[in-house]
Every structure is written in C-alpha cells, then in structure tokens.
Scaffold this active site. Structure first.
Site, PDB file in Angstrom:
ATOM      1  N   SER A 125       3.827 -46.754  -9.176  1.00 29.06           N
ATOM      2  CA  SER A 125       2.628 -46.787  -9.726  1.00 29.06           C
ATOM      3  C   SER A 125       2.045 -48.188 -10.219  1.00 29.06           C
ATOM      4  CB  SER A 125       2.625 -45.923 -10.765  1.00 29.06           C
ATOM      5  OG  SER A 125       3.403 -46.270 -12.006  1.00 29.06           O
ATOM      6  N   HIS A 141       1.780 -40.163  -7.907  1.00 26.40           N
ATOM      7  CA  HIS A 141       0.694 -41.072  -7.538  1.00 26.40           C
ATOM      8  C   HIS A 141       0.608 -40.861  -5.911  1.00 26.40           C
ATOM      9  CE1 HIS A 141       0.132 -43.164 -11.117  1.00 26.40           C
ATOM     10  NE2 HIS A 141       1.279 -42.997 -11.303  1.00 26.40           N
ATOM     11  N   LYS A 191      -2.727 -35.813 -13.005  1.00 28.00           N
ATOM     12  CA  LYS A 191      -3.679 -36.912 -12.186  1.00 28.00           C
ATOM     13  C   LYS A 191      -4.875 -36.365 -11.392  1.00 28.00           C
ATOM     14  CE  LYS A 191       0.003 -40.519 -12.830  1.00 28.00           C
ATOM     15  NZ  LYS A 191       0.632 -39.712 -13.911  1.00 28.00           N
TER      16      LYS A 191
END
Length: 450
Positions: free
Chosen positions: A237, A265, A296
């Site tokens: 990340s 991610h 996310k």
C-alpha cells in the site's frame, strides 16, 4: 467512652491519612505518565511527523467539503477506488438493511449475531473470488490476526491461576500453523500481518521485499517443517508495487508451500474482472488463501474477510479469536457491501476504467519532473524524502483545492516521506489534470521541480 468507640476514633484518622497518601501517589503516577506522553508528542512535532486529522463535512467522494476550506475540494487520497462509497445503490442498500434488520446485533456471530444478510455476503464474496467459502470479520486487520495469532511459545495453562486456565487453553489453540510449521513473510507486509505472525507458534522466516531469490533460500531452510505458508501483500500500500505472484507460486509449488495474499488494495479493480492481483497475474487457481477488506473499493464502510478452503473457514469459525470475541458486522454495513459486490459481479466496466486514469496521472507527473513510485497501480506515491516537506506541500495543495496527505515515519521508513495520491474511477480527466497542475505549482514553490 467504650473500647469500641475509642478504637474507631483512633482508626478513622489513620484511614484518612492512608487514603490521602494513596491518592497522592496516584496523582504523582498520573502526572509522571502525563509528562512522558507530552515529551513523546513534542518529539513527534519537532520531527515534522505530526499527523493532523482534517475534518470532512460531506459524504466521501471525488469532491468533498473540508472544514475551514471554501467550496468543493478534490479528494485524491481515499481508498475509494471505485467510487462506491457514495454510490446511490450502495447507500440505498444500507438504508434498506437498517430498516429490515436493525442497527446492530449486540452479539458475536456464534451466539445470536448471524443474520441471513451475513451468510448472503459471505456467499457472494466466495463467488467473487472463486473460492469455496468465506468468513467475515470486523476488519481485515482482525482477519489477518485471526488467521495467524495463537499463544506465545512456551505459554502453559499450569503457569496461570486456575481462573485463567480456561482462557489460556483457548488462547493457545492454533488455527492453521503450529510449532512444526513455517511462515515465510515479505519484510514489507502490512502491519496487521506482521502483528499476527508475531503471535504465531510457527517458525518465522522473513524474506527481502519481493526478492524471489531470498524467498527460495528461506523455503529451502523451511523444508523440515510440516507445512509452509508464503505470506505477501498482493499490492503493497505505501509504494503501490505488485507482488511477483507468478514467481512466488512457482517457488511454492517447487518447495511444497501454500500461498496467502492480502488483497486490500487490489480487490474490486485489479485484473480484467476486478478480482484482484491473482487474476491480474493469472494465478487464481494457485493462491490458496485470500484476506481482503470491505473498507476500500467494496463500499468503504468497514469489515474484512477470509476466503479459502471450506475446512479452513470452518476452523476459523471455531478458533479465530477476533471472530469469536467481536460483535457481528452491523446490518447496514453488510447490506451496502453486498450491493457493491453484486455490482462488480454484474459488470467489470468500473474496474476497467481505472487503468487509463491511473496512467494519465502517472505520465503527466513524471513528465513534470516528479518521482512516482510503483507502476500501473492507482496508488501513486509522489516521493519527496523529507517529512516536513511532505506535510507543507500537502497543506499548500489543500489551498489549491486538492486534498492529499503527507506520509512519513513511522508509516513509511525514515527518509522516504511522500504524498500518496490515489486515483478513483470516479475522478474525471479534468480532476486529474487539476491535481497535476496543483502539484506542479506547489512543487516549484518548494524547489522539488524546476
């Protein structure tokens, strides 16, 4: 005066004195602790690594309102990769779940905290990742801890008072890896993986970041172990670099190891259908365990999960401490996340829009003279080196209508401060160009580019 009254008259002042003495020591201890804390805080400020929290007064999105700033601000630092945090259908699904299933469960899953909503989301996530089963957690941090953590080596119930022996026995139960096994972890894995592995009874081997040669050396060293598990972030990340999963899977198969990836991610937008790093690199059938997040790309609310073989998921439900001792995810969060996953199962259009937008920003920034770490990922770290410089530039960017944040130690290594830009599918080309122009203006002001 009776003997009893005389005794009480002598004891009462003594108690008062002792009570005052105890309070005095307590206040002294609190004052000493306060002084230590204030010294630590001042050290952080002096180093230029103080992290202030700006206050957003609107919903999350490519444009937000920030307390103290006029007008709309372009947000380029959220993990809202697909722009689903405020998607109308995702929001409505949360509202619907709130009305039909309530605000929360007031319970862990195995007591009375499992609703049909939870089982539906777990089924959808298993389908999305093409794995046998799924288990939900309050966060991916908990999912990572739940997979690895057990009691410390040498910890025995007999060493504790009888009252604690039950908890010690439960605490010492392994989920997947025990003392006869080995876990091989990339040195730059996420903090939650590192923390979980620290509490793992398995032999711990750390290999150099994305270094296949060093991984092979460590795999050879672990050949005497019963089981071997290679652990890596799919995407790291801080730098936006993608793990070399093909090479990792090749080595794992050669040396008899399983592969685990953290996909926080990557889930939702990497790969042709947004399935993640394993799809991007063509190894979906070679990665055995995946942990990821709902916080996310998948709506951005909260929650994490593990997908993998059904026997593993079943055992996690029996022994994973963060699962057993944490409340079930609230119904509105589950409803919103379910709708987000359904949107991605129905179409890959949003995921496919990410590449062109990412490369537009990366190419324009590189042409302007900035150093951008990683490659072809929406995480675009603008490398600056100095923590104070990163903080000052981020403040100046806000004045130009662009919300970004400086990252410095201990989030990243000393000397590698940066402003981490994150591109969203919801950003327009005009948004991206405005962000680049603001960087150019600010970079020139601070002497980063000419």
């Amino acid at each position: 005066m009776s003997l009893g009254k005389a005794a009480r008259s002598l004891v009462s002042p003594l108690r008062g004195a002792l009570r005052c003495s105890g309070l005095s020591r307590s206040y002294t201890a609190a004052a000493e602790a306060r002084a230590v804390l204030e010294h630590e805080l001042e050290t952080i400020r002096a180093a230029g690594t103080w992290k202030s929290e700006r206050i957003i007064t609107s919903k999350q999105g490519p444009e937000i309102s920030v307390d103290g700033s006029r007008g709309s601000i372009l947000n380029f630092c959220a993990n809202n990769y697909l722009g689903l945090s405020s998607h109308p259908e995702v929001v409505q699904a949360g509202i619907d779940a709130l009305k039909t299933h309530g605000a929360g469960l007031s319970s862990v899953r195995f007591i009375c905290g499992t609703q049909d909503l939870h089982k539906k989301l777990e089924q959808k996530l298993a389908e999305f990742h093409e794995r046998e089963d799924c288990i939900l957690y309050a966060s991916c941090f908990d999912a990572n801890a739940g997979l690895f953590e057990v009691g410390p080596n040498g910890f025995e119930a007999k060493d504790l008072p009888r009252y604690d022996q039950y908890n010690s026995e439960l605490f010492s139960q392994q989920v997947l890896l025990g003392p006869d096994d080995a876990v091989l972890s990339d040195e730059l894995n996420h903090a939650s993986i590192i923390d979980g592995i620290r509490l793992c009874r398995a032999k711990r081997l750390r290999y150099k970041h994305m270094d296949l040669g060093d991984l092979e050396t460590k795999l050879k060293e672990a050949q005497s172990s019963r089981m071997r598990l290679v652990v890596t972030d799919g995407v790291f990340s801080m730098d936006g670099d993608v793990a070399p999963l093909r090479g990792i899977c090749d080595l794992a198969e050669q040396y008899g190891a399983m592969v685990f990836i953290d996909e926080c991610h990557a889930t939702g937008f990497l790969g042709p259908r947004g399935r993640g790093t394993d799809e991007l690199l063509g190894v979906m059938d070679r990665v055995h365990i995946i942990n990821s997040t709902l916080g996310k790309a998948l709506g951005g609310a909260a929650g994490g999960y593990t997908v993998g073989p059904k026997p593993l998921i079943d055992l996690l439900r029996q022994r994973s401490r963060p699962y057993l001792f944490s409340n079930a995810l609230p119904p509105p969060v589950v409803g919103s996340a379910t709708r987000a996953v359904e949107l991605l199962l129905a179409s890959n259009e949003i995921a496919q829009s990410m590449t062109a937008k990412t490369m537009r920003f990366r190419n324009k920034m590189t042409q302007a003279g900035f150093t951008i770490a990683g490659s072809a990922h929406p995480i675009c770290p603008v490398m600056l080196g100095d923590a104070r410089l990163a903080s000052l530039m981020a403040d100046d960017m806000l004045k130009l209508g662009v919300y970004v944040i400086g990252f410095s130690y201990p989030v990243v290594p000393k000397g590698k401060a940066r402003i981490r830009v994150q591109i969203s599918a919801a950003h327009t080309d005009e948004d991206i160009d405005h962000c680049v122009d603001a960087f150019i203006q600010t970079g020139r002001k601070h002497g980063v580019i000419s």
